[in-house]
Write a protein that holds these residues in place. Structure first.
Motif, short mmCIF file in Angstrom:
data_model
loop_
_atom_site.label_atom_id
_atom_site.label_comp_id
_atom_site.label_asym_id
_atom_site.label_seq_id
_atom_site.Cartn_x
_atom_site.Cartn_y
_atom_site.Cartn_z
N PRO A 1 33.60 41.05 -21.64
CA PRO A 1 32.42 41.93 -21.59
C PRO A 1 32.80 43.40 -21.63
O PRO A 1 33.66 43.85 -20.87
CB PRO A 1 31.77 41.56 -20.24
N GLY A 2 32.18 44.13 -22.53
CA GLY A 2 32.40 45.56 -22.62
C GLY A 2 33.72 45.97 -23.24
O GLY A 2 34.05 47.16 -23.26
N ARG A 3 34.49 44.99 -23.76
CA ARG A 3 35.78 45.32 -24.36
C ARG A 3 35.92 44.60 -25.70
O ARG A 3 35.52 43.44 -25.82
CB ARG A 3 36.94 44.91 -23.44
N PRO A 4 36.50 45.27 -26.72
CA PRO A 4 36.68 44.62 -28.03
C PRO A 4 37.91 43.72 -28.03
O PRO A 4 38.84 43.89 -28.84
CB PRO A 4 36.84 45.83 -28.97
N ARG A 5 37.93 42.77 -27.10
CA ARG A 5 39.12 41.94 -26.94
C ARG A 5 38.73 40.52 -26.59
O ARG A 5 37.88 40.28 -25.74
CB ARG A 5 40.01 42.53 -25.85
N LEU A 6 39.37 39.58 -27.28
CA LEU A 6 39.16 38.17 -27.05
C LEU A 6 40.26 37.65 -26.13
O LEU A 6 41.44 37.98 -26.31
CB LEU A 6 39.21 37.42 -28.39
N ARG A 7 39.88 36.84 -25.14
CA ARG A 7 40.86 36.24 -24.24
C ARG A 7 40.86 34.73 -24.46
O ARG A 7 39.86 34.06 -24.23
CB ARG A 7 40.51 36.54 -22.79
N SER B 1 45.77 32.53 -22.17
CA SER B 1 45.53 33.90 -21.65
C SER B 1 45.95 34.99 -22.63
O SER B 1 46.00 36.17 -22.26
CB SER B 1 46.26 34.12 -20.31
N LEU B 2 46.22 34.61 -23.88
CA LEU B 2 46.57 35.62 -24.88
C LEU B 2 45.36 36.52 -25.12
O LEU B 2 44.24 36.05 -25.35
CB LEU B 2 46.98 34.94 -26.19
N ASP C 1 52.55 36.65 -33.74
CA ASP C 1 53.40 35.64 -34.39
C ASP C 1 54.21 34.82 -33.39
O ASP C 1 54.41 33.61 -33.58
CB ASP C 1 54.36 36.31 -35.38
N ALA C 2 54.68 35.45 -32.32
CA ALA C 2 55.56 34.75 -31.38
C ALA C 2 54.86 33.57 -30.70
O ALA C 2 55.37 32.45 -30.73
CB ALA C 2 56.13 35.72 -30.34
N PRO C 3 53.67 33.76 -30.07
CA PRO C 3 53.01 32.60 -29.45
C PRO C 3 52.56 31.56 -30.47
O PRO C 3 52.59 30.36 -30.17
CB PRO C 3 51.82 33.21 -28.70
N VAL C 4 52.17 32.00 -31.66
CA VAL C 4 51.76 31.04 -32.69
C VAL C 4 52.97 30.21 -33.12
O VAL C 4 52.89 28.98 -33.27
CB VAL C 4 51.14 31.77 -33.90
#
Length: 271
Positions: free
Chosen positions: A31-37, A51-52, A87-90
Motif C-alpha cells: 500500500p502506498g508504494r510502487p513495490r510488489l512483495r 519476501s522478494l 536474476d539470482a533468486p530466479v
C-alpha cells in the motif's frame, strides 16, 4: 491484509492445477508504494523468492506492475525485454520460462500472479488464458472485500438521523446484508454482520425470529427494491424472493410488504 494474501495463495494452487505448471508464486503490491512483495509460493524447491521486493518497472513482475498487463519471457536469464535485478533468486529456483499477470482492482494493480517452467519453452495461449482467469478471480474477491470494508467503516459512523441520512443508513444496511453471503472468510463475514447490527435501532425483539435470507429480502425491500431488483441483488430467483417475503410477513403478522418493513423496524432488526 492476510485475507487478501490468502486469495493470492488459493489462486496459485488453482493455476497450477489447471495448467500443470510446476511452479507458481505471487504477492500483493505494498500500500502506498510502487513495490510488489512476493509472499506466496506454490511448487517451489527453495525459499529464494520468498519476501522478494520487486520494484515497479524492474524485472518481469515489475514490468507487469508498471504496464498493468500480462508479460511473459521464454528464457528469463537471456531475455532482453526485462531488466535483470532479480536474476539470482530466479536462478536459485531454476526458473526459465515465466509469465506474470496483474491483479487489477479499480484500475490499480494490487498484486501479481506468476507461473513458471524450469525449461526454456513458450508457455502458450491456453496457459496465459488460465493465468488471466485466476487473476480475475482474485480481482473479484478483492472487490467484494473492499466493498465490505467500506460498508463496515460507514456503519461505524452512522449518518445523522434526518430523512436523507435515514435512507442512506437503510441503503447501507441492505448492501451489507446482500454482501454477507458472498464472503467466504468467516471472520470478515461476522464483522460485516456485526456492522449490520450497528445500523439497527437496538437489540432485536425475542419474537423476531427471521431467517437470514428473510432479513436480507426485507432489507432490500426497506431500501426501496422491487422483488425483481432484490432477486438480482441477492443472486436469487424472483420466486424465491417472494417465498422469503411471504414467510417474513407471516412471522411478523404483516399483511403487506410495507407492514412487514414497519414491523421489522419495530422489532429492531431493520434500521
Amino acid at each position: 491484509m492476510a485475507t487478501d494474501a490468502a486469495e493470492i495463495r488459493n489462486a496459485l494452487v488453482r493455476l497450477r492445477r489447471t495448467t500443470g505448471l510446476p511452479v507458481a508464486f505471487g504477492g500483493l503490491v505494498e500500500p502506498g508504494r510502487p513495490r510488489l512483495r512476493i509472499s506466496e509460493l506454490s511448487g517451489t524447491a527453495t525459499p529464494a523468492l520468498l519476501s522478494l521486493a520487486v520494484t515497479s518497472g524492474s524485472g518481469l513482475g515489475g514490468r507487469t506492475v508498471a504496464l498493468a498487463r500480462p508479460c511473459a519471457v521464454t528464457d528469463y536469464p537471456s531475455s532482453r525485454q526485462i531488466s535483470h535485478e532479480y536474476d539470482a533468486p530466479v536462478a536459485a529456483e531454476g526458473l526459465r520460462s515465466i509469465l506474470a499477470v496483474p491483479v487489477v482492482v479499480r484500475r490499480r494493480v494490487r498484486g501479481v500472479l506468476y507461473g513458471a517452467l524450469r525449461t526454456a519453452q513458450p508457455l502458450g495461449d491456453r496457459t496465459l488464458s488460465a493465468a488471466v482467469d485466476a487473476a480475475r478471480d482474485v480481482e473479484q474477491a478483492l472487490v467484494v472485500r473492499d466493498e465490505t470494508r467500506e460498508l463496515i467503516s460507514a456503519a461505524g459512523h452512522p449518518a445523522p438521523v434526518d430523512p436523507v441520512g435515514r435512507e442512506q443508513v437503510r441503503e447501507a444496511h441492505a448492501a451489507l446484508r446482500a454482501l454477507a453471503p458472498r464472503i467466504t472468510d468467516p471472520g470478515l463475514r461476522a464483522e460485516l454482520l456485526d456492522a449490520c447490527g450497528l445500523l439497527t435501532s437496538g437489540a432485536p425483539a425475542a419474537d423476531a425470529r427471521l431467517a437470514p435470507r428473510e432479513l436480507d429480502v426485507l432489507a432490500c425491500v426497506a431500501a426501496g427494491a422491487t422483488n425483481a431488483a432484490a432477486a438480482e441483488r441477492l443472486g436469487l430467483r424472483p420466486e424465491t424472493v417472494k417465498g422469503y417475503l411471504r414467510s417474513a410477513m407471516r412471522k411478523l403478522g404483516a399483511h403487506t410488504r410495507g407492514e412487514a418493513v414497519v414491523e421489522a423496524r419495530r422489532a429492531g432488526v431493520l434500521p
